[in-house]
Design a protein around this motif. Sequence first.
Motif, PDB file in Angstrom:
ATOM      1  N   LYS A  99       0.834  -1.204   0.000  1.00  0.00           N
ATOM      2  CA  LYS A  99       0.000   0.000   0.000  1.00  0.00           C
ATOM      3  C   LYS A  99       0.870   1.256   0.000  1.00  0.00           C
ATOM      4  N   ALA A 100       1.904   1.262   0.855  1.00  0.00           N
ATOM      5  CA  ALA A 100       2.770   2.434   0.931  1.00  0.00           C
ATOM      6  C   ALA A 100       3.510   2.649  -0.379  1.00  0.00           C
ATOM      7  N   TYR A 101       4.023   1.560  -0.948  1.00  0.00           N
ATOM      8  CA  TYR A 101       4.771   1.694  -2.204  1.00  0.00           C
ATOM      9  C   TYR A 101       3.861   2.195  -3.325  1.00  0.00           C
ATOM     10  N   ILE A 102       2.678   1.590  -3.437  1.00  0.00           N
ATOM     11  CA  ILE A 102       1.753   1.979  -4.513  1.00  0.00           C
ATOM     12  C   ILE A 102       1.341   3.440  -4.358  1.00  0.00           C
ATOM     13  N   SER A 103       1.105   3.865  -3.095  1.00  0.00           N
ATOM     14  CA  SER A 103       0.712   5.258  -2.856  1.00  0.00           C
ATOM     15  C   SER A 103       1.823   6.203  -3.291  1.00  0.00           C
ATOM     16  N   GLU A 104       3.062   5.901  -2.849  1.00  0.00           N
ATOM     17  CA  GLU A 104       4.187   6.767  -3.211  1.00  0.00           C
ATOM     18  C   GLU A 104       4.439   6.742  -4.709  1.00  0.00           C
ATOM     19  N   TRP A 105       4.330   5.585  -5.305  1.00  0.00           N
ATOM     20  CA  TRP A 105       4.599   5.467  -6.751  1.00  0.00           C
ATOM     21  C   TRP A 105       3.581   6.241  -7.574  1.00  0.00           C
ATOM     22  N   LYS A 129       1.775   8.811  -6.753  1.00  0.00           N
ATOM     23  CA  LYS A 129       2.006  10.253  -6.630  1.00  0.00           C
ATOM     24  C   LYS A 129       3.186  10.674  -7.508  1.00  0.00           C
ATOM     25  N   PHE A 130       4.267   9.913  -7.388  1.00  0.00           N
ATOM     26  CA  PHE A 130       5.464  10.235  -8.161  1.00  0.00           C
ATOM     27  C   PHE A 130       5.212  10.120  -9.662  1.00  0.00           C
ATOM     28  N   PHE A 131       4.494   9.056 -10.060  1.00  0.00           N
ATOM     29  CA  PHE A 131       4.256   8.843 -11.490  1.00  0.00           C
ATOM     30  C   PHE A 131       3.356   9.930 -12.063  1.00  0.00           C
ATOM     31  N   ASP A 132       2.420  10.420 -11.248  1.00  0.00           N
ATOM     32  CA  ASP A 132       1.602  11.546 -11.711  1.00  0.00           C
ATOM     33  C   ASP A 132       2.475  12.760 -12.013  1.00  0.00           C
ATOM     34  N   GLN A 133       3.467  13.017 -11.157  1.00  0.00           N
ATOM     35  CA  GLN A 133       4.334  14.174 -11.357  1.00  0.00           C
ATOM     36  C   GLN A 133       5.268  13.997 -12.552  1.00  0.00           C
ATOM     37  N   CYS A 134       5.460  12.721 -12.970  1.00  0.00           N
ATOM     38  CA  CYS A 134       6.273  12.477 -14.162  1.00  0.00           C
ATOM     39  C   CYS A 134       5.631  13.070 -15.404  1.00  0.00           C
ATOM     40  N   SER A 135       4.358  13.355 -15.326  1.00  0.00           N
ATOM     41  CA  SER A 135       3.657  13.960 -16.464  1.00  0.00           C
ATOM     42  C   SER A 135       3.679  15.486 -16.394  1.00  0.00           C
ATOM     43  N   TYR A 136       3.845  16.058 -15.158  1.00  0.00           N
ATOM     44  CA  TYR A 136       3.748  17.510 -15.000  1.00  0.00           C
ATOM     45  C   TYR A 136       5.113  18.183 -14.834  1.00  0.00           C
ATOM     46  N   LEU A 137       5.971  17.600 -14.021  1.00  0.00           N
ATOM     47  CA  LEU A 137       7.242  18.251 -13.715  1.00  0.00           C
ATOM     48  C   LEU A 137       8.097  18.517 -14.960  1.00  0.00           C
ATOM     49  N   PRO A 138       8.166  17.617 -15.962  1.00  0.00           N
ATOM     50  CA  PRO A 138       9.027  17.906 -17.121  1.00  0.00           C
ATOM     51  C   PRO A 138       8.566  19.074 -17.987  1.00  0.00           C
ATOM     52  N   LYS A 139       7.295  19.510 -17.842  1.00  0.00           N
ATOM     53  CA  LYS A 139       6.767  20.509 -18.774  1.00  0.00           C
ATOM     54  C   LYS A 139       7.515  21.842 -18.717  1.00  0.00           C
ATOM     55  N   PRO A 140       7.796  22.375 -17.550  1.00  0.00           N
ATOM     56  CA  PRO A 140       8.520  23.667 -17.561  1.00  0.00           C
ATOM     57  C   PRO A 140       9.947  23.567 -18.084  1.00  0.00           C
ATOM     58  N   LEU A 170      14.783  10.916 -16.463  1.00  0.00           N
ATOM     59  CA  LEU A 170      15.558  11.078 -15.239  1.00  0.00           C
ATOM     60  C   LEU A 170      14.751  10.655 -14.018  1.00  0.00           C
ATOM     61  N   MET A 171      13.495  11.055 -13.975  1.00  0.00           N
ATOM     62  CA  MET A 171      12.642  10.730 -12.829  1.00  0.00           C
ATOM     63  C   MET A 171      12.428   9.213 -12.728  1.00  0.00           C
ATOM     64  N   LEU A 172      12.119   8.567 -13.866  1.00  0.00           N
ATOM     65  CA  LEU A 172      11.851   7.123 -13.836  1.00  0.00           C
ATOM     66  C   LEU A 172      13.111   6.328 -13.499  1.00  0.00           C
ATOM     67  N   SER A 230       3.199  -0.274 -11.724  1.00  0.00           N
ATOM     68  CA  SER A 230       4.515   0.351 -11.531  1.00  0.00           C
ATOM     69  C   SER A 230       5.567  -0.337 -12.389  1.00  0.00           C
ATOM     70  N   TYR A 231       5.487  -1.669 -12.506  1.00  0.00           N
ATOM     71  CA  TYR A 231       6.426  -2.400 -13.352  1.00  0.00           C
ATOM     72  C   TYR A 231       6.241  -2.018 -14.825  1.00  0.00           C
ATOM     73  N   VAL A 232       4.989  -1.847 -15.230  1.00  0.00           N
ATOM     74  CA  VAL A 232       4.706  -1.536 -16.631  1.00  0.00           C
ATOM     75  C   VAL A 232       5.189  -0.140 -17.002  1.00  0.00           C
ATOM     76  N   ASN A 233       4.999   0.833 -16.100  1.00  0.00           N
ATOM     77  CA  ASN A 233       5.280   2.239 -16.433  1.00  0.00           C
ATOM     78  C   ASN A 233       6.689   2.685 -16.069  1.00  0.00           C
ATOM     79  N   LEU A 234       7.443   1.838 -15.398  1.00  0.00           N
ATOM     80  CA  LEU A 234       8.726   2.260 -14.861  1.00  0.00           C
ATOM     81  C   LEU A 234       9.832   2.327 -15.903  1.00  0.00           C
ATOM     82  N   CYS A 235       9.741   1.500 -16.931  1.00  0.00           N
ATOM     83  CA  CYS A 235      10.836   1.413 -17.889  1.00  0.00           C
ATOM     84  C   CYS A 235      10.836   2.647 -18.811  1.00  0.00           C
TER      85      CYS A 235
END
Length: 823
Positions: free
Chosen positions: A134-140, A142-153, A184-186, A229-234
């Motif tokens: 549960k903790a890993y999935i929650s953290e992942w 959140k982080f994966f969502d930011q992988c779509s927003y943080l690179p934009k600027p 870089l994030m992944l 997480s395994y599917v989207n991590l690579c």
Amino acid sequence: MRMRECIFPIYKLRCSLSSHLILLSSLELGNMNQLSSKMATISGSYPKGGQDKPQISFEDQWPKMQPTIVKLLRQESVNRPEWQDMFYSVHQVCLWDEKAAAKIYKALQENIAEFIGQAQQRVLAHSEDQALLKAYISEWRKFFDQCSYLPKPFIQVEVSLNNHPSNNSVGKKHRGDDSNVRKLMLDSWNNQIFMNIKQRLQASAMKLVRAERNGEAFDSQLVIGVRESYVNLCSDPEDKLKIYRDNFEKSYIEATESFYQVKATQYLQDNGVQNYMRYAFSKLKEEETRAKKYLEPASGSIQALMDCCVGVLVTAFKDQILAECPGMIKDNETEKLQLVFKLMDRVPDGIGSMLNDLEDHIKTAGLDDMKLWADVITQDSEKYVERLLELFRRFSSIVSSAFCDDPRFLTSRDKAYKLVVNDTSVFRLDLPTGRQGPAVKTQPESRCPELLANYCDLLLRKTPLSKRLTSDDIEARLRDVLLVLKYVQNKDVFMRYHKAHLTRRLILDASADSEKEENMVEWLREVGMPADYVNKLARMFQDIKVSEDLNSQFKEQYRLAKGPIGDSINIKILNAGAWARGSERISVSLPLELEDYIPEVEEFYRRKHNGRKLQWYHHMANGTITFSNSVGRFDLDVTTFQMAVLFAWNQRPKDKISYENLRLATELPDPELRKTLWSLVAFPKVKRQLLMYSPEVQSPKEFAENSTFWVNQEFTVIKNGRPQKRGKISLIGRLQLSTERSREEDNEGIVQLRILRVQEAIIKILKMRKRISNAQLQVELVDILKNMFLPSKKMIKEQIEWLIENKYMKRDEADINSFIYMA
């Protein structure tokens, strides 16, 4: 010089404006008023008159950007001005500082690593499996969502890294759909967290799946979250599922195999093979459903898992399951067979044994049934065809119910049923040949085509069977005959007998339905019977119609010349090429009443068709005579031979006449006289025979020269158990169309025609191929002739040798198994 100094700032301003507009437009941030204010600031910062431009460095701007980056990583609220300032700052630094892009990338890497380190501490704080997941999935997530927003600027960073050779070491690391920052994030997440705890993640997820297999309840989203997480991590653009395949998929398949290796063996030992089949089938369905939920659909994982499950649940116990198949087929346990089929169809070459079992069953059961009913079906063609059709329906039902009409099982059914139809152990037909020259030995053949032709005759002739059936019933049964005929090898024998029966029906006007007769000919054409055979049948109908016109003209002419007595005569003038079945014509002494008509008919035809020759086939003729005795007066339908015999008593009705005197009076050959007398003294359909004889014999062959015959003066027609004073009865039975000698000629003719067909087909193939191997020649030869007969290998070999001797073909000198056509 001043011109250059003025143009340069304007050009830079335009570039800056353009880029900023694109960024704001793509993110739908800001408005035109805010944009104008920013542009004014930029314009005002340039000194007038070509003064030095201000220095905007990474070191000055990064402290302003870093708080927003941290907020984004932590998914904290970022207002619109902060978001817009991030775009502006990154863009400004990259334009004014050539090395700023690499510095930003490195600083960003440190910030991401610091955040991931904190996330790792939060995840590892949980020791229990589900809490960890549960903790890993929650953290992942959140982080994966930011992988779509943080690179934009940082798009300008991407551009700078990819376009400036000095900074290209970073830019070249990635080419594809994802940005460098996203990569870089992944990669950072992969190296800092995933690589350290992936074994625990996989083990925890597999424990949950195992718990589900054992019937325990749990939150399936935990396994799905780990999978995601395994599917989207690579971040590899060429194989984005590599991490998933190498880790999650592999672990899932190994866990599944390990689980069932123990369970399957134990279940089989405790419950037996048939219960195990149900267990295996249900588990395959469960695992397929589970795989669709937990495995990535687009990766091929589901098929890989099902292959594994089939291997451990079915292939490992293939021999035990297949051992049950013969008994199930014999007992017609279609539901169990369907289960076996569904299991074995998943195994490579799994159904080969089942196909053999089905063929063996059909062949054995079919032949056993034929032998059991042999006494009945050999004497009754209707019963024979009904038994064959019953067997076909039974076997087809097994294939349909148990094997879902799978083409492979339909083929096996056809192969085995063909053996039953063409079997010679119950019905044997020998075709003797070689009246002239050395005899050609032939293999015995089935009587099936003869019996099929007899059954067609029962349906098409005026018989009690055809009278009680409707038109649709007759058509359906004729179609059934054609169905069985499809499996007959010697179809030319069927055509011989069918033609004989058709001849009888047309000559005796005994067809129940003339439309059905003509339809049958067309149906034979549709099922692939040879065109020359079918065309002769069609020609027979044409001859009958032409003959009817000639008969009407003859009657009219004879009536004008000699009165109405000519109405009692019906002539049929037919084409010998379509009708004749033998070279032998039987001599007979006709009654004077008939002899007078012969020259009249010949003269009439000669005037119509000059140059044509008439040949009289008396054994195919028939007539009606009136018989009177002390009981009453009866009309008798008789053959010409029967008429010739009976007219011996026309002037002396109460005399006894010896066999020898009858032979002299009728001039019939001995075999034909014996058969004719037997039909008058032992006709099966009458209770009081027309002729009596002494001494009694068991067969016509036992008649002696001194055997005496006389007219039964007590002869009468029995109806409802009472003698009748008036009546009509047919003594024709099956009209004798051939003699013993002509039957032998017919049999020999079939074989000789087959020989010619084989020769013709070989030459046809060689003309087309010019050169062909022996094996290929035999394959093509069988394919050409299969609609007529199946040539034996011996016949093929003999005809090849004959053609070689007569220089139609030759063997290849370099390869004796190849043949060359000689023009």
